[in-house]
Scaffold this motif. Structure first.
Motif, short mmCIF file in Angstrom:
data_model
loop_
_atom_site.label_atom_id
_atom_site.label_comp_id
_atom_site.label_asym_id
_atom_site.label_seq_id
_atom_site.Cartn_x
_atom_site.Cartn_y
_atom_site.Cartn_z
N TRP A 74 9.96 -11.03 -26.48
CA TRP A 74 10.24 -11.03 -25.21
C TRP A 74 10.41 -12.17 -24.52
O TRP A 74 11.62 -12.24 -23.81
CB TRP A 74 9.14 -10.25 -24.39
N LEU A 75 10.05 -13.47 -24.99
CA LEU A 75 9.97 -14.56 -24.55
C LEU A 75 11.19 -15.08 -24.90
O LEU A 75 11.65 -16.43 -24.27
CB LEU A 75 8.89 -15.59 -24.47
N SER A 76 11.93 -14.79 -25.94
CA SER A 76 12.93 -15.58 -26.59
C SER A 76 14.21 -15.31 -25.58
O SER A 76 15.24 -16.03 -25.72
CB SER A 76 13.44 -14.75 -27.80
N GLY A 77 14.26 -14.18 -24.70
CA GLY A 77 15.31 -14.01 -23.78
C GLY A 77 16.44 -13.01 -24.35
O GLY A 77 17.61 -13.03 -23.81
N THR A 78 16.29 -12.60 -25.38
CA THR A 78 17.15 -11.65 -26.13
C THR A 78 16.65 -10.07 -25.89
O THR A 78 17.75 -9.31 -26.38
CB THR A 78 17.32 -12.03 -27.54
N HIS A 79 15.66 -9.88 -25.52
CA HIS A 79 15.07 -8.44 -25.35
C HIS A 79 15.59 -7.65 -24.43
O HIS A 79 15.55 -8.10 -23.20
CB HIS A 79 13.62 -8.51 -25.36
N ASN A 80 15.78 -6.56 -24.58
CA ASN A 80 16.46 -5.76 -23.54
C ASN A 80 15.25 -4.64 -23.12
O ASN A 80 14.80 -3.72 -23.69
CB ASN A 80 17.62 -4.85 -24.20
#
Length: 135
Positions: A74-80
């Motif tokens: 989630w914190l990677s910035g790639t999760h929808n």
């Protein structure tokens, strides 16, 4: 304003820059970049709230019944995210991630201007619809 994740990505991109990477980056549409930026900003808001509340990834994962690796994703910035997940995260961290207010930022106001004319044999009604920008 530059986000933490975008700073990390820039450093990573600079570190691992190659012709292949450059070629891939040129294929990203402005719309895709805009959505990626929004996901990064969302991840940063979650990260900042966790930091402010002194909540670790492991603790957030435990409270949500998830694995810590899910929080990392989630914190990677790639999760929808789903809306339900964002509501749950927001409730746990005491922040609002989705604005569900019924108040519109710029409500559309519609006015009608009516002219009725009766000059002898000629009778007509003219109606003009006017939106915000016409007022």
């Amino acid at each position: 304003m530059e986000t933490l994740n975008s700073t990390i990505m820039k450093k990573s991109a600079e570190k691992y820059q190659s012709e292949v990477l450059d070629g891939l980056l040129t294929k990203i549409t402005p719309e895709e970049q805009k959505m990626t930026d929004k996901r990064m900003q969302l991840a940063e808001r979650i990260f900042n709230a966790m930091k402010a509340k002194n909540i670790s990834k492991l603790e957030l994962a435990r409270k949500m019944g998830k694995q810590a690796s899910v929080i990392t994703k989630w914190l990677s910035g790639t999760h929808n995210f789903t809306a339900d997940t964002l509501f749950e995260i927001g409730d746990l961290l005491g922040i609002q991630l989705i604005n569900t207010s019924n108040e519109a930022k710029n409500p559309v106001v519609t006015h009608y201007h009516m002219v009725i004319s009766d000059s002898g044999d000629d009778q007509y009604i003219a109606v003009k619809k006017m939106e915000n920008e016409d007022l």
